[in-house]
Scaffold this active site. Sequence first.
Site, PDB file in Angstrom:
ATOM      1  N   LYS A 182       0.824  -1.221   0.000  1.00 25.89           N
ATOM      2  CA  LYS A 182       0.000   0.000   0.000  1.00 25.89           C
ATOM      3  C   LYS A 182       0.853   1.264   0.000  1.00 25.89           C
ATOM      4  O   LYS A 182       0.603   2.197  -0.755  1.00 25.89           O
ATOM      5  CB  LYS A 182      -0.908   0.050   1.235  1.00 25.89           C
ATOM      6  CG  LYS A 182      -1.927  -1.045   1.327  1.00 25.89           C
ATOM      7  CD  LYS A 182      -2.831  -0.838   2.532  1.00 25.89           C
ATOM      8  CE  LYS A 182      -2.086  -0.834   3.863  1.00 25.89           C
ATOM      9  NZ  LYS A 182      -1.612  -2.163   4.299  1.00 25.89           N
ATOM     10  N   ARG A 185      -9.305   0.538   9.517  1.00 26.18           N
ATOM     11  CA  ARG A 185      -8.734  -0.785   9.726  1.00 26.18           C
ATOM     12  C   ARG A 185      -9.702  -1.691  10.465  1.00 26.18           C
ATOM     13  O   ARG A 185      -9.315  -2.782  10.884  1.00 26.18           O
ATOM     14  CB  ARG A 185      -7.475  -0.634  10.589  1.00 26.18           C
ATOM     15  CG  ARG A 185      -6.170  -0.902   9.857  1.00 26.18           C
ATOM     16  CD  ARG A 185      -5.052  -0.694  10.864  1.00 26.18           C
ATOM     17  NE  ARG A 185      -3.854  -1.388  10.483  1.00 26.18           N
ATOM     18  CZ  ARG A 185      -2.884  -0.867   9.739  1.00 26.18           C
ATOM     19  NH1 ARG A 185      -2.996   0.356   9.275  1.00 26.18           N
ATOM     20  NH2 ARG A 185      -1.814  -1.558   9.456  1.00 26.18           N
ATOM     21  N   ARG A 230      12.067  -6.080   4.676  1.00 16.07           N
ATOM     22  CA  ARG A 230      11.840  -4.699   4.221  1.00 16.07           C
ATOM     23  C   ARG A 230      12.808  -3.724   4.887  1.00 16.07           C
ATOM     24  O   ARG A 230      13.134  -3.843   6.061  1.00 16.07           O
ATOM     25  CB  ARG A 230      10.400  -4.314   4.577  1.00 16.07           C
ATOM     26  CG  ARG A 230      10.060  -2.880   4.322  1.00 16.07           C
ATOM     27  CD  ARG A 230       8.576  -2.689   4.210  1.00 16.07           C
ATOM     28  NE  ARG A 230       7.883  -2.757   5.495  1.00 16.07           N
ATOM     29  CZ  ARG A 230       6.560  -2.635   5.610  1.00 16.07           C
ATOM     30  NH1 ARG A 230       5.810  -2.469   4.548  1.00 16.07           N
ATOM     31  NH2 ARG A 230       5.999  -2.697   6.792  1.00 16.07           N
ATOM     32  N   ARG A 274      11.956  -1.054  10.272  1.00 15.54           N
ATOM     33  CA  ARG A 274      10.957  -0.618  11.241  1.00 15.54           C
ATOM     34  C   ARG A 274      10.951  -1.542  12.448  1.00 15.54           C
ATOM     35  O   ARG A 274      11.108  -2.747  12.303  1.00 15.54           O
ATOM     36  CB  ARG A 274       9.571  -0.636  10.588  1.00 15.54           C
ATOM     37  CG  ARG A 274       9.160   0.714  10.043  1.00 15.54           C
ATOM     38  CD  ARG A 274       7.924   0.629   9.186  1.00 15.54           C
ATOM     39  NE  ARG A 274       6.813  -0.094   9.799  1.00 15.54           N
ATOM     40  CZ  ARG A 274       5.612  -0.237   9.222  1.00 15.54           C
ATOM     41  NH1 ARG A 274       5.388   0.306   8.037  1.00 15.54           N
ATOM     42  NH2 ARG A 274       4.652  -0.908   9.815  1.00 15.54           N
ATOM     43  N   ARG A 330       0.372  -8.728  13.512  1.00 14.65           N
ATOM     44  CA  ARG A 330      -0.236  -7.771  12.578  1.00 14.65           C
ATOM     45  C   ARG A 330      -1.091  -8.484  11.534  1.00 14.65           C
ATOM     46  O   ARG A 330      -2.157  -7.992  11.161  1.00 14.65           O
ATOM     47  CB  ARG A 330       0.855  -6.938  11.880  1.00 14.65           C
ATOM     48  CG  ARG A 330       1.437  -5.849  12.783  1.00 14.65           C
ATOM     49  CD  ARG A 330       2.810  -5.417  12.346  1.00 14.65           C
ATOM     50  NE  ARG A 330       2.833  -4.770  11.049  1.00 14.65           N
ATOM     51  CZ  ARG A 330       3.955  -4.588  10.331  1.00 14.65           C
ATOM     52  NH1 ARG A 330       5.118  -5.018  10.812  1.00 14.65           N
ATOM     53  NH2 ARG A 330       3.902  -3.983   9.193  1.00 14.65           N
TER      54      ARG A 330
HETATM   55  P1  ADP Z   1       1.381  -1.969   7.894  1.00 11.28           P
HETATM   56  O1  ADP Z   1       0.182  -1.732   7.028  1.00 11.28           O
HETATM   57  O2  ADP Z   1       2.623  -2.280   7.123  1.00 11.28           O
HETATM   58  O3  ADP Z   1       1.127  -2.979   8.983  1.00 11.28           O
HETATM   59  P2  ADP Z   1       1.180   0.733   9.084  1.00 11.28           P
HETATM   60  O4  ADP Z   1       2.313   1.670   8.992  1.00 11.28           O
HETATM   61  O5  ADP Z   1      -0.039   1.041   8.285  1.00 11.28           O
HETATM   62  O6  ADP Z   1       1.779  -0.691   8.710  1.00 11.28           O
HETATM   63  O7  ADP Z   1       0.732   0.567  10.613  1.00 11.28           O
HETATM   64  C1  ADP Z   1       1.642   0.249  11.621  1.00 11.28           C
HETATM   65  C2  ADP Z   1       0.899   0.098  12.951  1.00 11.28           C
HETATM   66  O8  ADP Z   1       0.282   1.355  13.316  1.00 11.28           O
HETATM   67  C3  ADP Z   1      -0.252  -0.901  12.969  1.00 11.28           C
HETATM   68  O9  ADP Z   1       0.210  -2.219  13.188  1.00 11.28           O
HETATM   69  C4  ADP Z   1      -1.092  -0.361  14.122  1.00 11.28           C
HETATM   70  O10 ADP Z   1      -0.546  -0.729  15.368  1.00 11.28           O
HETATM   71  C5  ADP Z   1      -0.953   1.143  13.977  1.00 11.28           C
HETATM   72  N1  ADP Z   1      -2.051   1.690  13.149  1.00 11.28           N
HETATM   73  C6  ADP Z   1      -1.933   2.220  11.897  1.00 11.28           C
HETATM   74  N2  ADP Z   1      -3.134   2.587  11.425  1.00 11.28           N
HETATM   75  C7  ADP Z   1      -4.057   2.282  12.392  1.00 11.28           C
HETATM   76  C8  ADP Z   1      -5.460   2.390  12.508  1.00 11.28           C
HETATM   77  N3  ADP Z   1      -6.227   2.871  11.513  1.00 11.28           N
HETATM   78  N4  ADP Z   1      -6.046   2.006  13.663  1.00 11.28           N
HETATM   79  C9  ADP Z   1      -5.321   1.514  14.664  1.00 11.28           C
HETATM   80  N5  ADP Z   1      -4.004   1.344  14.626  1.00 11.28           N
HETATM   81  C10 ADP Z   1      -3.360   1.722  13.501  1.00 11.28           C
END
Ligand code: ADP
Length: 210
Positions: free
Chosen positions: A13, A88, A122, A152, A163
């Site tokens: 994404k 999410r 990554r 990360r 996750r």
């Molecule tokens: P990825 O999609 O690669 O898992 P992101 O950078 O989108 O990584 O998100 C990293 C973390 O940030 C998630 O695992 C979660 O803990 C938190 N997070 C991101 N977006 C949300 C959301 N909309 N609601 C709750 N937690 C979120």
Amino acid sequence: MKIILLGAPGAGKGTQATRISEKYGITHISTGDIFRANIKQGTEIGKLAKSYIDAGKLVPDSVTCEIVKNRLAEDDVKDGYLLDGFPRSLYQAEELSKFADIDLCLNFEVDTDLLMDRICGRRVCSCGESYHISTLNGATTCAKCGKQLYRRDDDNPETVKARLDTYNVMTAPLIAYYSAQNKLASVKCGNGTPEEVFKAVCEILDKYGK
Ligand code: ADP
Ligand code: ZN
């Protein structure tokens, strides 16, 4: 255009968001990036978010929804945005519908057995680019801007597993949710390169018009 990017962690994404944003001039909003910036700056939000992120869990809705609501009220996104990482969960999608009219949900379909390796290998740059160790040939800096690449904190096997579980339980139901609203467009990524996936994305976006 107001677009949601949906897909499992590691589906690509963020990579596609950077490309879409450059080509179509749409502002990219990533909740993950917002949280990581807060952690780096040591804010209260960052302190709270860190424990959830490290555990692969969702940051509480009260915090997340408020951040997105405020961000979407800013001037620069009046004409559209790419929401990456939000909503999410069905709850977040319902909340979003109270303050935003979404045009399209782009769903990135990817083989789940690829994800663990993709995420654990990554390496990312603070400019937003990301790479995989298999194609870096030992390089440790960003080909785009020259800065040092890093891994990360949450890209380790244990957190990735959590996750992926969180995605399957909380986020995957959004596919049916947006499909029922006729807003879903799926991109079959297979194990396509970012360029191949981007081509498929552009075909969809060009069809919908900006
Ligand atoms: P990825 O999609 O690669 O898992 P992101 O950078 O989108 O990584 O998100 C990293 C973390 O940030 C998630 O695992 C979660 O803990 C938190 N997070 C991101 N977006 C949300 C959301 N909309 N609601 C709750 N937690 C979120
Ligand atoms: Zn860079």
